[in-house]
Write an enzyme that holds these catalytic residues in place. Structure first.
Site, mmCIF file in Angstrom:
data_model
loop_
_atom_site.group_PDB
_atom_site.id
_atom_site.type_symbol
_atom_site.label_atom_id
_atom_site.label_comp_id
_atom_site.label_asym_id
_atom_site.label_seq_id
_atom_site.Cartn_x
_atom_site.Cartn_y
_atom_site.Cartn_z
ATOM 1 N N CYS A 67 0.863 -1.175 0.000
ATOM 2 C CA CYS A 67 0.000 0.000 0.000
ATOM 3 C C CYS A 67 0.907 1.234 0.000
ATOM 4 C CB CYS A 67 -0.901 -0.017 1.233
ATOM 5 S SG CYS A 67 -2.017 1.384 1.240
ATOM 6 N N GLY A 68 0.846 2.000 -1.072
ATOM 7 C CA GLY A 68 1.726 3.156 -1.216
ATOM 8 C C GLY A 68 1.369 4.267 -0.243
ATOM 9 N N HIS A 69 0.092 4.646 -0.227
ATOM 10 C CA HIS A 69 -0.279 5.750 0.679
ATOM 11 C C HIS A 69 -0.056 5.312 2.121
ATOM 12 C CE1 HIS A 69 -4.120 3.974 2.092
ATOM 13 N NE2 HIS A 69 -3.967 4.832 3.065
ATOM 14 N N HIS A 71 -8.354 -3.985 -7.983
ATOM 15 C CA HIS A 71 -8.319 -2.520 -8.013
ATOM 16 C C HIS A 71 -8.598 -2.080 -9.456
ATOM 17 C CE1 HIS A 71 -6.007 -3.242 -4.329
ATOM 18 N NE2 HIS A 71 -6.170 -1.955 -4.008
ATOM 19 N N ASP A 99 -10.225 5.306 -3.458
ATOM 20 C CA ASP A 99 -9.013 5.826 -2.823
ATOM 21 C C ASP A 99 -9.058 7.347 -2.847
ATOM 22 O OD1 ASP A 99 -6.444 6.374 -1.921
ATOM 23 O OD2 ASP A 99 -5.593 4.638 -2.956
ATOM 24 N N CYS A 133 -3.248 6.874 -4.962
ATOM 25 C CA CYS A 133 -2.947 5.440 -4.863
ATOM 26 C C CYS A 133 -1.500 5.154 -5.308
ATOM 27 C CB CYS A 133 -3.926 4.604 -5.691
ATOM 28 S SG CYS A 133 -3.800 2.837 -5.320
ATOM 29 N N GLY A 134 -0.675 4.813 -4.332
ATOM 30 C CA GLY A 134 0.744 4.577 -4.634
ATOM 31 C C GLY A 134 0.961 3.360 -5.519
HETATM 32 O O1 PYC Z 1 -1.793 3.784 -2.044
HETATM 33 O O2 PYC Z 1 -1.261 1.805 -2.811
HETATM 34 C C1 PYC Z 1 -2.045 2.584 -2.279
HETATM 35 C C2 PYC Z 1 -3.386 2.083 -1.884
HETATM 36 C C3 PYC Z 1 -3.893 0.837 -2.077
HETATM 37 C C4 PYC Z 1 -5.179 0.833 -1.544
HETATM 38 C C5 PYC Z 1 -5.432 2.079 -1.016
HETATM 39 N N1 PYC Z 1 -4.310 2.838 -1.243
#
Ligand code: PYC
Length: 315
Positions: free
Chosen positions: A88-90, A208, A234, A238-239
């Site tokens: 999960c990036g964020h 996703h 999101d 979304c990272g």
């Molecule tokens: O930022 O990768 C992300 C992420 C995945 C699901 C919610 N945020």
């Protein structure tokens, strides 16, 4: 009565709730093994922490774990209202800011273990964080799927730490006021992908869905809407979704190594993305995602077994 100590933050509007103490006892083993133990034996702690009434549909949980490797500052297992996330990036940006808030790390480079590999995070002096995400790639270009009420929709299947279906061609407006229609469309796409057997590698479910449109805020970039596995959107760009996007831009020859891509979210927050090429695997990129997070709360959750909703609504 259980007590779970958490620190809350948000990254570009998307909440992260880090469990600092009182989480499930998962024992030793790789982060992937411990995630399976979490799922098999303690799943109700996941739902109690992120679902209402304590959390929300958007809350991503992050269980802080002992890393197996001594050169990692932490291990982490990410989860949401529907289940467990690969990366999960964020959430990683939120975790780094949380560890800094606690005084456990300072500016510099830090390694974090996740169930899908080690990610490196740079905490900059100005508080921004850059995540060097897992190797990302496009698996399929221009997959076509028949979507009920919308006809044929085409998109790319790509990995950025989670599986994404990325759609450029559609008739929807990417505005916050249009979230219900965007959610309806992307949820139908997800169901259609499952029904048609379109998957990630080794039959992995694509959970996703990402839709792109023009941004009038950023140059060399776009605006996105990302549907997460539990049907929430999101709030951040979304990272992992931005990493999947970078892999597709590279595959199409539209972005070169080192060039910056600005990914704006449906809420207006922005991540900066860039990549280098993976020297060991042709077609793979090594994404770097930069964003900011802010701590929003410091709390002890109380799980009282007399409460009929102790494990969260719907659990
Ligand atoms: O930022 O990768 C992300 C992420 C995945 C699901 C919610 N945020």
């Amino acid at each position: 009565m259980m007590r779970i100590r958490v620190l809350d933050s948000h990254t570009g509007g998307e909440p992260t709730r880090v469990i600092l103490a009182g989480g499930p006892p998962l024992g030793d083993g790789s982060l992937a093994e411990r995630r399976e133990r979490f799922r098999a034996e303690h799943d109700r702690i996941r739902t109690a922490v992120v679902r209402e009434p304590r959390g929300s549909e958007a809350t991503v949980g992050a269980l802080l774990c002992e890393p197996t490797s001594s050169d990692c500052v932490a291990g982490v297992i990410f989860f949401d209202n529907a289940g467990y996330l690969g990366m999960c990036g964020h959430g990683s940006i939120g975790l780094v800011v949380t560890l800094a808030h606690l005084g456990r790390i300072g500016p510099g480079s830090h390694r974090i273990e996740t169930p899908v590999g080690v990610v490196t995070a740079e905490l900059h002096a100005d508080g921004r964080v850059t995540i060097a995400n897992v190797p990302s790639y496009r698996l399929t270009a221009g997959a076509r799927v028949e979507v009920k009420g919308f006809g044929a929709v085409s998109g790319d299947v790509a990995w950025g730490g989670n599986w994404f279906f990325l759609i450029e061609n559609h008739a929807l407006t990417l505005e916050l006021s249009n979230v219900d229609a965007l959610t309806d469309f992307t949820w139908r796409v997800r169901q259609a992908l499952t029904a048609s057997g379109i998957t990630g590698k080794d039959g992995a479910e694509i959970d996703h869905i990402e839709v792109f449109g023009p941004s009038n805020r950023v140059q060399r970039g776009s605006r996105n809407f990302v549907l997460c596995p539990g049907k929430a959107y999101d709030r951040s760009p979304c990272g992992t979704g931005t990493s999947a996007k970078l892999a597709c831009l590279h595959a199409d020859g539209k972005l070169r190594p080192g060039e910056v891509w600005h990914q704006e979210s449906i809420t207006g927050s922005v991540f900066e993305g860039r990549f280098t090429l993976d020297p060991t695997r042709p077609g793979y990129v090594l994404p770097e995602i930069t964003g900011s997070a802010y701590v929003t709360g410091d709390a002890t959750l109380i799980l009282d077994e007399r409460d009929p909703l102790v494990w969260g609504i719907g659990s």
